[in-house]
Design a protein around this motif. Structure first.
Motif, PDB file in Angstrom:
ATOM      1  N   MET A 104      53.220  68.895   7.234  1.00 51.28           N
ATOM      2  CA  MET A 104      53.720  68.949   6.009  1.00 51.28           C
ATOM      3  C   MET A 104      54.577  67.876   5.312  1.00 51.28           C
ATOM      4  SD  MET A 104      52.775  72.149   5.034  1.00 51.28           S
ATOM      5  CE  MET A 104      53.521  72.315   3.584  1.00 51.28           C
ATOM      6  N   ASP A 105      55.142  67.128   6.084  1.00 50.61           N
ATOM      7  CA  ASP A 105      55.760  65.979   5.748  1.00 50.61           C
ATOM      8  C   ASP A 105      54.594  64.991   5.152  1.00 50.61           C
ATOM      9  OD1 ASP A 105      58.265  66.790   6.193  1.00 50.61           O
ATOM     10  OD2 ASP A 105      58.637  65.596   7.768  1.00 50.61           O
ATOM     11  N   ALA A 106      53.626  64.896   6.149  1.00 50.07           N
ATOM     12  CA  ALA A 106      52.405  64.164   5.693  1.00 50.07           C
ATOM     13  C   ALA A 106      51.855  64.450   4.321  1.00 50.07           C
ATOM     14  CB  ALA A 106      51.661  63.907   6.891  1.00 50.07           C
ATOM     15  N   LEU A 107      51.791  65.499   4.242  1.00 53.08           N
ATOM     16  CA  LEU A 107      51.115  66.135   2.817  1.00 53.08           C
ATOM     17  C   LEU A 107      51.955  65.657   1.688  1.00 53.08           C
ATOM     18  CD1 LEU A 107      49.687  69.524   3.837  1.00 53.08           C
ATOM     19  CD2 LEU A 107      48.419  67.502   3.888  1.00 53.08           C
ATOM     20  N   ARG A 108      53.094  66.119   2.020  1.00 54.39           N
ATOM     21  CA  ARG A 108      54.141  65.857   0.801  1.00 54.39           C
ATOM     22  C   ARG A 108      54.154  64.111   0.284  1.00 54.39           C
ATOM     23  NH1 ARG A 108      57.307  70.430   2.665  1.00 54.39           N
ATOM     24  NH2 ARG A 108      57.886  69.212   4.434  1.00 54.39           N
ATOM     25  N   ASP A 109      54.172  63.592   1.323  1.00 56.04           N
ATOM     26  CA  ASP A 109      54.015  61.920   0.916  1.00 56.04           C
ATOM     27  C   ASP A 109      52.410  61.341   0.714  1.00 56.04           C
ATOM     28  OD1 ASP A 109      53.139  60.826   3.414  1.00 56.04           O
ATOM     29  OD2 ASP A 109      55.009  60.218   4.005  1.00 56.04           O
ATOM     30  N   ASN A 110      51.651  62.299   0.776  1.00 50.29           N
ATOM     31  CA  ASN A 110      50.433  61.976   0.419  1.00 50.29           C
ATOM     32  C   ASN A 110      49.729  60.793   1.391  1.00 50.29           C
ATOM     33  OD1 ASN A 110      47.678  62.130  -1.086  1.00 50.29           O
ATOM     34  ND2 ASN A 110      48.294  60.807  -2.343  1.00 50.29           N
ATOM     35  N   TRP A 111      50.033  60.872   2.672  1.00 49.02           N
ATOM     36  CA  TRP A 111      49.327  59.873   3.751  1.00 49.02           C
ATOM     37  C   TRP A 111      50.096  58.641   3.674  1.00 49.02           C
ATOM     38  CZ3 TRP A 111      47.720  63.958   6.754  1.00 49.02           C
ATOM     39  CH2 TRP A 111      47.059  64.913   6.092  1.00 49.02           C
ATOM     40  N   THR A 112      51.080  58.453   2.900  1.00 55.07           N
ATOM     41  CA  THR A 112      51.487  56.908   2.687  1.00 55.07           C
ATOM     42  C   THR A 112      52.590  56.455   3.863  1.00 55.07           C
ATOM     43  OG1 THR A 112      53.098  57.856   1.295  1.00 55.07           O
ATOM     44  CG2 THR A 112      50.972  57.202   0.464  1.00 55.07           C
ATOM     45  N   SER A 113      53.318  57.137   4.333  1.00 53.43           N
ATOM     46  CA  SER A 113      54.262  56.529   5.125  1.00 53.43           C
ATOM     47  C   SER A 113      53.793  56.037   6.836  1.00 53.43           C
ATOM     48  CB  SER A 113      55.533  57.627   5.480  1.00 53.43           C
ATOM     49  OG  SER A 113      55.031  58.479   6.273  1.00 53.43           O
ATOM     50  N   ARG A 114      54.419  55.633   7.531  1.00 57.54           N
ATOM     51  CA  ARG A 114      53.771  54.910   8.588  1.00 57.54           C
ATOM     52  C   ARG A 114      53.428  56.189   9.567  1.00 57.54           C
ATOM     53  NH1 ARG A 114      53.902  50.029  11.036  1.00 57.54           N
ATOM     54  NH2 ARG A 114      55.162  49.065   9.804  1.00 57.54           N
ATOM     55  N   SER A 115      54.435  57.036   9.722  1.00 56.57           N
ATOM     56  CA  SER A 115      54.188  58.357  10.365  1.00 56.57           C
ATOM     57  C   SER A 115      52.851  59.078   9.998  1.00 56.57           C
ATOM     58  CB  SER A 115      55.716  59.104  10.496  1.00 56.57           C
ATOM     59  OG  SER A 115      55.912  59.605   9.235  1.00 56.57           O
ATOM     60  N   SER A 116      53.005  59.127   8.578  1.00 55.97           N
ATOM     61  CA  SER A 116      52.069  59.990   7.836  1.00 55.97           C
ATOM     62  C   SER A 116      50.572  59.248   8.304  1.00 55.97           C
ATOM     63  CB  SER A 116      52.169  60.254   6.478  1.00 55.97           C
ATOM     64  OG  SER A 116      53.383  60.809   6.117  1.00 55.97           O
ATOM     65  N   MET A 117      50.489  58.117   8.236  1.00 62.75           N
ATOM     66  CA  MET A 117      49.135  57.501   8.505  1.00 62.75           C
ATOM     67  C   MET A 117      48.831  57.543  10.068  1.00 62.75           C
ATOM     68  SD  MET A 117      49.010  53.678   6.110  1.00 62.75           S
ATOM     69  CE  MET A 117      50.773  53.221   6.492  1.00 62.75           C
ATOM     70  N   ARG A 118      49.674  57.509  10.594  1.00 68.16           N
ATOM     71  CA  ARG A 118      49.449  57.939  12.142  1.00 68.16           C
ATOM     72  C   ARG A 118      48.888  59.391  12.191  1.00 68.16           C
ATOM     73  NH1 ARG A 118      51.127  61.028  16.092  1.00 68.16           N
ATOM     74  NH2 ARG A 118      53.050  61.799  14.936  1.00 68.16           N
ATOM     75  N   ILE A 119      49.341  60.258  11.599  1.00 71.49           N
ATOM     76  CA  ILE A 119      48.869  61.887  11.522  1.00 71.49           C
ATOM     77  C   ILE A 119      47.439  61.738  10.714  1.00 71.49           C
ATOM     78  CG2 ILE A 119      49.283  63.999  10.516  1.00 71.49           C
ATOM     79  CD1 ILE A 119      52.360  63.423  11.045  1.00 71.49           C
ATOM     80  N   HIS A 120      47.369  61.011   9.621  1.00 72.15           N
ATOM     81  CA  HIS A 120      46.302  61.080   9.055  1.00 72.15           C
ATOM     82  C   HIS A 120      44.911  60.510   9.901  1.00 72.15           C
ATOM     83  CE1 HIS A 120      43.354  59.858   5.393  1.00 72.15           C
ATOM     84  NE2 HIS A 120      43.679  61.032   5.150  1.00 72.15           N
ATOM     85  N   LYS A 121      45.123  59.615  10.746  1.00 69.46           N
ATOM     86  CA  LYS A 121      44.184  59.156  11.736  1.00 69.46           C
ATOM     87  C   LYS A 121      43.929  60.456  12.763  1.00 69.46           C
ATOM     88  CE  LYS A 121      43.089  55.445  15.148  1.00 69.46           C
ATOM     89  NZ  LYS A 121      43.687  54.169  15.471  1.00 69.46           N
ATOM     90  N   LEU A 122      44.661  61.041  13.176  1.00 66.99           N
ATOM     91  CA  LEU A 122      44.464  62.202  14.022  1.00 66.99           C
ATOM     92  C   LEU A 122      43.548  63.382  13.096  1.00 66.99           C
ATOM     93  CD1 LEU A 122      47.839  62.781  15.602  1.00 66.99           C
ATOM     94  CD2 LEU A 122      45.723  61.949  16.904  1.00 66.99           C
ATOM     95  N   VAL A 123      44.094  63.478  11.808  1.00 69.19           N
ATOM     96  CA  VAL A 123      43.421  64.614  11.170  1.00 69.19           C
ATOM     97  C   VAL A 123      41.846  64.203  11.022  1.00 69.19           C
ATOM     98  CG1 VAL A 123      43.210  65.246   8.725  1.00 69.19           C
ATOM     99  CG2 VAL A 123      45.489  65.187   9.858  1.00 69.19           C
ATOM    100  N   ASN A 124      41.668  62.554  10.564  1.00 71.91           N
ATOM    101  CA  ASN A 124      40.155  62.279  10.654  1.00 71.91           C
ATOM    102  C   ASN A 124      39.468  62.360  11.756  1.00 71.91           C
ATOM    103  OD1 ASN A 124      40.874  61.962   7.787  1.00 71.91           O
ATOM    104  ND2 ASN A 124      41.416  59.675   8.224  1.00 71.91           N
ATOM    105  N   SER A 125      39.883  62.424  12.989  1.00 75.13           N
ATOM    106  CA  SER A 125      39.307  62.622  14.164  1.00 75.13           C
ATOM    107  C   SER A 125      38.968  63.983  14.616  1.00 75.13           C
ATOM    108  CB  SER A 125      39.990  62.243  15.249  1.00 75.13           C
ATOM    109  OG  SER A 125      41.139  63.166  15.561  1.00 75.13           O
ATOM    110  N   VAL A 126      39.628  64.961  13.661  1.00 78.69           N
ATOM    111  CA  VAL A 126      38.878  66.483  13.950  1.00 78.69           C
ATOM    112  C   VAL A 126      37.639  66.683  13.174  1.00 78.69           C
ATOM    113  CG1 VAL A 126      39.603  68.994  13.464  1.00 78.69           C
ATOM    114  CG2 VAL A 126      41.174  67.037  13.836  1.00 78.69           C
ATOM    115  N   PRO A 127      36.636  67.403  13.673  1.00 79.06           N
ATOM    116  CA  PRO A 127      35.272  67.579  13.078  1.00 79.06           C
ATOM    117  C   PRO A 127      35.516  68.101  11.906  1.00 79.06           C
ATOM    118  CG  PRO A 127      35.233  68.215  15.535  1.00 79.06           C
ATOM    119  CD  PRO A 127      36.539  67.905  15.027  1.00 79.06           C
ATOM    120  N   LYS A 128      34.283  67.606  10.904  1.00 77.29           N
ATOM    121  CA  LYS A 128      34.385  68.246   9.359  1.00 77.29           C
ATOM    122  C   LYS A 128      33.193  68.761   9.251  1.00 77.29           C
ATOM    123  CE  LYS A 128      38.455  66.232   8.512  1.00 77.29           C
ATOM    124  NZ  LYS A 128      38.967  65.618   9.749  1.00 77.29           N
TER     125      LYS A 128
END
Length: 806
Positions: free
Chosen positions: A590-614
């Motif tokens: 939720m923190d990553a969603l709130r800052d729209n994937w822009t912080s360092r920690s959010s970018m790390r989470i975004h990378k994990l999110v992108n690894s999940v099959p779509k």
């Protein structure tokens, strides 16, 4: 002029350069606003104060047809005009007027769907506005909308759009019967019934309105006889003079009886289509199975030597081109949901016949060639196919798709027919289905309004609200909550809890949207009284009702639900990363969603999110979740009824559609970042297509994913949009691969597929130099449009689609 796909001109009876000139004229036309209909309707309504509304509508329609300006385009073999100028959009004040007054000075300043308007037209509209303000369809709906629905609209979940301020459209007339008998016999039947006291007062008023409307239509048609003769008298070109006189002779008696030639049949089909758009400012007035109901007239004229194939192709091409001279203007806010001046005038060829045999014929191929020569956004050209469609026919469709015009879109008969049969529609009627508008399907001449396109429901927003404990992060409005606390972040302890909460939120907002449908339909039944269009649908004359009051055989409707792939992909991320692999917590997401994937920690989470099959990559885990998202809505539908249930139609019910025109773009504007990795404000996915740019495993993987969805239960149309680069279809070998791809799609039960064959480089060049790309037609959603007419955000969304190769 444009090269032929396969047709070889065999005589000198056709000036093909003239056809090319006519096509270029339509390509370069400019949109404007026309006040003529608004003025004439106002004059008529002022003369009929106190009379039943349906009679006032009919009289205004007839009055307008008697007094409006008529003209014939210089190169056209087809006559009939919707407004005082080519590509001018009429204003329909009985539906809504305030928005038009508010936008008078900004029509020409829009980012997309720009309309020119002169000061005289502005003054015309200002002069009539006081008569209508407070007395329109929009006013009635706005007064009836409860506060809860208004709040859902402010949240960005629900969008009413046209159903609350314009006509309905979305119908296909009974063209076979019209071509066989004309309109005069229907008018005579109405004349007899309007005096028959065995009918109720409301029925007799309906029959009187039908008589007035049809008589007005015949008067309008006959006006062209003297007009065309006058043009012929000053024409110096012998060939054109002969054409004008032949058209005048046709106009003298057209629709007084059945069509007597192929040319009369094409003229009749076009006029019926266009006249519906004068009666009502709905859209998706469609032609249905043109090559089926026109074939006997075509074959007879060819066999009797009355026309050549060249002449038949010329007539069809001119009829196709004429469709681009019609127009509709929408409020700018709604235009974002429906860009590119769309009318969605679907015309379909091919497919099985009601008896279960294949319907491909000589006219089928002629229509494909005509669309190639037309290469404009209208009509919205489609092709039905099935396991017994000829290979030659599929190659012809593939060749047209390869030109890059975005047409035809391809409909799978076996899947579409099963969906309609499961609704209770007899198999012979189901086999005779056609697209109605974008990708919605129904039975021509027997369906009522709105196979799809009722209330728009933003599933991406529903999911976002669920994450924020029911609160809208933008407006702060909450209508339903995960728990009773005021905490603006949900707490979930298991995936099952997330899933059950999604179902609860979906039901809540689906219930609200059905309520919205009923309110809008209640007032459409009054303000969209359409005796002309209704009389051309089976059972309306028998029941003595307009379509919105139940005067049709099958009343099947659906809403527009946007974002199932976004929701499914987001659920997959939550299930895998939070509850299965435990790589992140819900709070971190939720923190990553709130800052729209822009912080360092959010970018790390975004990378994990992108690894999940779509969805779209043939991965069973995520594909199954997207299927469950579809199922979660389908299981709600038996609990919903239309306003016309038990009021006349043999079948009246809800079904599902994923047709959502360009609404996936503006619906994304109001949705923040979502757990699938999507950024805030970006488009949701379109139809059942993968979210833009998330399908990486090629076109076969896409259809493998879509094949796992309940396609035959989405009985109002399942939209799949794909893009290929031009090289992927170049040459015979690649064309054969594409035909095999179509055949595989059919075998896998893909409901529908449509294609852009164009590179991202070309699209970007068109953005930079729009004046050089007025001929660039793209498949936007379930329809095509000039790329340069679209808003930049929609252009970018098309560019973002995966560019497939083999």
């Amino acid at each position: 002029m444009k090269e032929f796909l396969y047709f070889k001109p065999s005589d000198n009876s056709v000036d093909w350069e003239r056809t090319a000139r006519f096509q270029r004229f339509m390509e370069k036309r400019r949109a404007s606003i026309c006040s003529e209909r608004a003025l004439l309707y106002t004059e008529s309504f002022q003369m009929t104060e106190g009379q039943p509304y349906i009679l006032r509508k009919a009289k205004a329609f007839a009055y307008t047809l008697e007094h409006m300006h008529i003209y014939v385009d210089e190169d056209s073999l087809i006559f009939g005009n919707q407004a005082s100028r080519n590509f001018a959009a009429p204003i329909f004040p009985e539906y809504s007027i305030q928005w038009a007054i508010d936008e008078l000075d900004t029509f020409s300043l829009r980012e997309g769907d720009v309309f020119m308007i002169d000061e005289s037209t502005k003054e015309d509209l200002r002069s009539i506005a006081p008569y209508w303000i407070g007395h329109t369809h929009e006013d009635a709906v706005n007064q009836a909308i409860p506060e809860e629905l208004r709040m859902a609209e402010k949240q960005g979940v629900i969008h009413r759009g046209g159903i609350s301020m314009s006509g309905d459209g979305h119908i296909v007339p009974d063209y076979p019967t019209i071509l066989k008998q004309g309109l005069r016999c229907i008018a005579r039947e109405a004349d007899e019934k309007k005096y028959d006291t065995a009918y109720t007062l409301e029925q007799r008023q309906f029959y009187e309105a039908v008589s007035i409307s049809l008589t007005g239509v015949l008067t309008y048609i006959h006006r062209f006889g003297p007009y065309l003769r006058a043009k012929a008298s000053v024409c110096e070109d012998p060939r054109r003079k002969e054409e004008l006189l032949a058209m005048a002779l046709m106009a003298d008696t057209l629709m007084e009886q059945g069509a007597r030639s192929f040319h009369e049949g094409c003229e009749t089909a076009y006029l019926i289509h266009m006249l519906q758009m004068i009666e009502s400012n709905g859209h998706s007035f469609c032609y249905g199975r043109f090559d089926q109901y026109m074939y006997d007239l075509y074959r007879s004229d060819i066999e009797q030597g009355r026309i050549t194939e060249d002449q038949a192709l010329e007539i069809v091409t001119h009829m196709f081109i004429m469709n681009s001279g019609n127009n509709k203007v929408r409020p700018y806010g709604h235009t974002r949901f429906s860009q590119g001046y769309p009318l969605y005038s679907n015309l379909v060829v091919g497919g099985m016949k009601p008896d279960g045999t294949d319907g491909t014929n000589g006219l089928t191929y002629l229509c494909i060639e005509a669309m190639n020569l037309t290469s404009l956004a209208e009509p919205n050209f489609s092709a039905r196919y099935w396991s017994k469609s000829p290979k030659e026919y599929l190659r012809a469709c593939a060749k047209l798709i390869r030109t890059g015009c975005g047409m035809p879109s391809m409909f799978n008969d076996e899947t579409a027919v099963k969906g309609l049969v499961d609704l209770g529609i007899p198999e012979a009627d189901a086999r005779d289905y056609c697209p109605i508008g974008c990708v919605e399907t129904g039975v021509p001449g027997k369906y009522g309004h709105r196979a799809t396109g009722m209330t728009y429901v933003n599933w991406g927003k529903v999911f976002e609200l669920m994450l924020y404990n029911g609160f809208d992060p933008n407006s702060g409005i909450r209508l339903i909550s995960v728990n009773d606390s005021d905490v603006r972040e949900s707490e979930f302890t298991s995936y099952e809890e997330v899933w059950n909460t999604w179902k609860r939120f979906l039901k809540y907002y689906s219930d609200r949207s059905v309520e919205c449908d009923r309110i809008c339909d209640t007032y459409l039944a009054v303000y969209d009284a359409d005796p002309f269009a209704s009389a051309l649908i089976q059972d309306s004359m028998k029941l003595g009702k307009t379509l919105k009051n139940g005067g049709c055989r099958y009343d099947v409707i659906s809403q527009s639900n946007i974002g199932p792939s976004v929701v499914g992909n987001s659920l997959a991320v939550i299930r895998q990363l939070i509850f299965e692999d435990k790589k992140i917590t819900f709070h971190e997401l939720m923190d990553a969603l709130r800052d729209n994937w822009t912080s360092r920690s959010s970018m790390r989470i975004h990378k994990l999110v992108n690894s999940v099959p779509k969805f779209g990559n043939d991965n069973d885990m995520v594909d199954e979740i997207v299927k469950e998202v579809f199922d979660s809505y389908l299981e709600l539908l038996p609990g919903y009824e239309t306003l016309r249930s038990g009021q006349g139609p043999q079948i009246s019910r809800y079904t599902m559609s994923t047709s959502n025109i360009t609404s996936y773009v503006p619906n994304g504007f109001v949705v923040g970042a979502t757990p699938d990795g999507r950024a805030a404000g970006t488009p949701l996915n379109e139809g059942c297509s993968p979210t833009q740019g998330t399908d990486h495993n090629g076109p076969t993987a896409v259809i493998n994913s879509v094949a796992k969805l309940p396609n035959d239960k989405v009985a109002a149309g399942q939209l799949l949009n794909m893009r290929f680069n031009a090289a992927a279809l170049s040459g015979d070998e690649n064309l054969d691969k594409f035909v095999s791809f179509l055949e595989t799609s059919q075998k896998k039960g893909i409901y529908h597929n449509q294609f852009n064959v164009i590179s991202s480089e070309t699209l970007r060049e068109a953005q930079l130099h729009p004046e050089q790309y007025t001929d660039l037609i793209v498949r936007v959603a379930g329809y095509c449009a000039q790329f340069v007419s679209l808003m930049p955000q929609t252009q970018d969304a098309i560019i973002a689609r995966t560019e497939n190769d083999w």
